[in-house]
Motif scaffolding. Structure first.
Motif, PDB file in Angstrom:
ATOM      1  N   SER A   1       0.833  -1.200   0.000  1.00  0.00           N
ATOM      2  CA  SER A   1       0.000   0.000   0.000  1.00  0.00           C
ATOM      3  C   SER A   1       0.868   1.251   0.000  1.00  0.00           C
ATOM      4  CB  SER A   1      -0.888   0.019   1.244  1.00  0.00           C
ATOM      5  OG  SER A   1      -0.078   0.134   2.415  1.00  0.00           O
ATOM      6  N   ASP A   2       2.201   1.049   0.013  1.00  0.00           N
ATOM      7  CA  ASP A   2       3.180   2.144   0.107  1.00  0.00           C
ATOM      8  C   ASP A   2       3.043   2.918   1.422  1.00  0.00           C
ATOM      9  OD1 ASP A   2       4.342   1.583  -2.374  1.00  0.00           O
ATOM     10  OD2 ASP A   2       2.828   2.760  -3.433  1.00  0.00           O
ATOM     11  N   VAL A   3       2.385   2.306   2.393  1.00  0.00           N
ATOM     12  CA  VAL A   3       2.259   2.929   3.711  1.00  0.00           C
ATOM     13  C   VAL A   3       3.212   2.238   4.678  1.00  0.00           C
ATOM     14  CG1 VAL A   3       0.740   3.344   5.678  1.00  0.00           C
ATOM     15  CG2 VAL A   3      -0.135   3.596   3.355  1.00  0.00           C
ATOM     16  N   VAL A   4       4.131   3.009   5.217  1.00  0.00           N
ATOM     17  CA  VAL A   4       5.076   2.477   6.197  1.00  0.00           C
ATOM     18  C   VAL A   4       4.487   2.684   7.588  1.00  0.00           C
ATOM     19  CG1 VAL A   4       7.394   2.673   7.174  1.00  0.00           C
ATOM     20  CG2 VAL A   4       7.052   2.952   4.707  1.00  0.00           C
ATOM     21  N   VAL A   5       4.404   1.620   8.346  1.00  0.00           N
ATOM     22  CA  VAL A   5       3.845   1.692   9.697  1.00  0.00           C
ATOM     23  C   VAL A   5       4.796   2.510  10.575  1.00  0.00           C
ATOM     24  CG1 VAL A   5       3.129   0.358  11.715  1.00  0.00           C
ATOM     25  CG2 VAL A   5       2.693  -0.528   9.399  1.00  0.00           C
ATOM     26  N   PRO A   6       4.325   3.640  11.118  1.00  0.00           N
ATOM     27  CA  PRO A   6       5.240   4.527  11.843  1.00  0.00           C
ATOM     28  C   PRO A   6       5.609   4.045  13.249  1.00  0.00           C
ATOM     29  CG  PRO A   6       3.017   5.434  11.868  1.00  0.00           C
ATOM     30  CD  PRO A   6       2.971   4.198  11.008  1.00  0.00           C
ATOM     31  N   ASN A   7       4.721   3.277  13.872  1.00  0.00           N
ATOM     32  CA  ASN A   7       4.944   2.851  15.255  1.00  0.00           C
ATOM     33  C   ASN A   7       4.744   1.345  15.365  1.00  0.00           C
ATOM     34  OD1 ASN A   7       5.033   2.481  18.010  1.00  0.00           O
ATOM     35  ND2 ASN A   7       3.781   4.267  18.496  1.00  0.00           N
TER      36      ASN A   7
ATOM     37  N   CYS B   1      10.819  -7.547  13.266  1.00  0.00           N
ATOM     38  CA  CYS B   1      10.846  -6.328  12.442  1.00  0.00           C
ATOM     39  C   CYS B   1      11.546  -5.153  13.122  1.00  0.00           C
ATOM     40  CB  CYS B   1       9.420  -5.927  12.073  1.00  0.00           C
ATOM     41  SG  CYS B   1       8.454  -7.229  11.278  1.00  0.00           S
ATOM     42  N   LYS B   2      12.295  -5.415  14.174  1.00  0.00           N
ATOM     43  CA  LYS B   2      12.845  -4.309  14.966  1.00  0.00           C
ATOM     44  C   LYS B   2      13.821  -3.429  14.186  1.00  0.00           C
ATOM     45  CE  LYS B   2      16.561  -7.095  17.061  1.00  0.00           C
ATOM     46  NZ  LYS B   2      17.139  -7.580  18.338  1.00  0.00           N
ATOM     47  N   ASP B   3      14.553  -4.003  13.221  1.00  0.00           N
ATOM     48  CA  ASP B   3      15.557  -3.226  12.482  1.00  0.00           C
ATOM     49  C   ASP B   3      15.147  -2.975  11.038  1.00  0.00           C
ATOM     50  OD1 ASP B   3      17.265  -3.149  14.726  1.00  0.00           O
ATOM     51  OD2 ASP B   3      18.047  -5.135  14.247  1.00  0.00           O
ATOM     52  N   THR B   4      13.878  -3.088  10.734  1.00  0.00           N
ATOM     53  CA  THR B   4      13.420  -2.941   9.352  1.00  0.00           C
ATOM     54  C   THR B   4      12.192  -2.039   9.283  1.00  0.00           C
ATOM     55  OG1 THR B   4      11.852  -4.786   9.404  1.00  0.00           O
ATOM     56  CG2 THR B   4      14.145  -5.313   8.909  1.00  0.00           C
ATOM     57  N   GLU B   5      11.891  -1.607   8.071  1.00  0.00           N
ATOM     58  CA  GLU B   5      10.625  -0.928   7.835  1.00  0.00           C
ATOM     59  C   GLU B   5       9.502  -1.956   7.852  1.00  0.00           C
ATOM     60  OE1 GLU B   5      11.439   3.029   5.057  1.00  0.00           O
ATOM     61  OE2 GLU B   5      10.640   1.200   4.153  1.00  0.00           O
ATOM     62  N   VAL B   6       8.335  -1.521   8.291  1.00  0.00           N
ATOM     63  CA  VAL B   6       7.148  -2.370   8.258  1.00  0.00           C
ATOM     64  C   VAL B   6       6.170  -1.748   7.264  1.00  0.00           C
ATOM     65  CG1 VAL B   6       5.231  -3.328   9.558  1.00  0.00           C
ATOM     66  CG2 VAL B   6       7.465  -3.104  10.646  1.00  0.00           C
ATOM     67  N   VAL B   7       5.900  -2.463   6.177  1.00  0.00           N
ATOM     68  CA  VAL B   7       5.027  -1.955   5.123  1.00  0.00           C
ATOM     69  C   VAL B   7       3.674  -2.657   5.202  1.00  0.00           C
ATOM     70  CG1 VAL B   7       4.721  -1.684   2.633  1.00  0.00           C
ATOM     71  CG2 VAL B   7       6.995  -1.461   3.635  1.00  0.00           C
ATOM     72  N   TRP B   8       2.613  -1.876   5.173  1.00  0.00           N
ATOM     73  CA  TRP B   8       1.265  -2.428   5.241  1.00  0.00           C
ATOM     74  C   TRP B   8       0.875  -2.963   3.867  1.00  0.00           C
ATOM     75  CZ3 TRP B   8      -1.795  -4.280   8.695  1.00  0.00           C
ATOM     76  CH2 TRP B   8      -3.155  -4.452   8.435  1.00  0.00           C
TER      77      TRP B   8
END
Length: 239
Positions: A167-173, A185-192
């Motif tokens: 969705s190109d949305v990166v989970v901010p928190n 996922c502690k050291d990576t981006e989380v993408v929805w």
């Protein structure tokens, strides 16, 4: 004539003298009330502390029993039928599947979320997907399956197939993630990730000059006398 003498003795009234006690001094009464107040407060505090300690012990013991972790190796077969093995870790609320050289999937049964982290990505990324966990094996049922040695001898059969895209949305928190998902996922981006429309595929994205790749994971649902059935999740990622 002499007057008659009165032989009756005069009434002598009994007088009871009551000795009044000396009134207590105000300072002594105040000190007594103070001591009594301290005793009452001490008893109340003691009861509260003991009760809190009992509740804490019961909670900790119950939590430890609830979060009993089971780890085992389970055969893994993808949609092409290629065999591999995966390390499975199960708690009361989570299931984690690690396939060396492929990726790691974590199913959060409390929030109905799937976090997947592929091993071979130029930029480490976690895919976060909402899934219907009611169609999957519960943690307790999966623990039972881990002890079934017949699973490794059965061919695979994909009964469900679901596709998702970014969705190109990166989970901010990441604080809301389950413990295993957060650690993964502690050291990576989380993408929805969202369900992929049928009109979107690699060719349509290629026309937009975007390089696309599919990553997937197949979850074992159950086994009968002939096959083990899997639900496969596919993620289309374009750059």
């Amino acid at each position: 004539m002499k007057p008659m003498a009165n032989d009756t003795k005069p009434d002598i009234s009994t007088v009871v003298v009551q000795t009044a006690s000396e009134p207590k001094r105000p300072e002594e009464a105040k000190e007594k009330r103070k001591r009594l107040k301290i005793i009452v407060i001490s008893v109340v505090v003691l009861v509260v502390v003991v009760t809190a300690a009992i509740i804490s012990v019961v909670y900790i013991v119950g939590k430890q029993a609830e979060d009993t972790i089971k780890t085992a190796w389970l055969p893994y077969k993808d949609e092409s039928g290629q065999s591999n093995s995966q390390k499975v870790t199960v708690t009361s609320r989570e299931e984690k599947f690690e396939i060396a050289g492929t990726g790691t999937a974590v199913f959060d049964f409390e929030k109905s979320l799937l976090a997947y982290k592929p091993d071979k990505m130029s930029k480490p990324t976690c895919f976060l997907t909402a899934v219907n966990t009611s169609t999957l094996l519960s943690p307790e049922k999966l623990k039972s399956l881990l002890g079934d040695k017949t699973v490794s001898n059965l061919p695979s059969n994909t009964s469900h197939h679901a596709e998702y895209m970014s969705s190109d949305v990166v989970v901010p928190n990441k604080d809301f993630l389950s413990p295993m998902s957060k650690e993964l996922c502690k050291d990576t981006e989380v993408v929805w990730m969202v369900p992929k429309p049928d009109c979107v595929d690699e060719k349509s994205m290629a026309r937009k000059k975007r390089a696309c790749y599919y990553y997937y994971y197949c979850y074992i649902l159950y086994c009968d006398a002939f096959y083990c059935y899997y639900e496969c999740y596919w993620w289309l990622v374009c750059y």
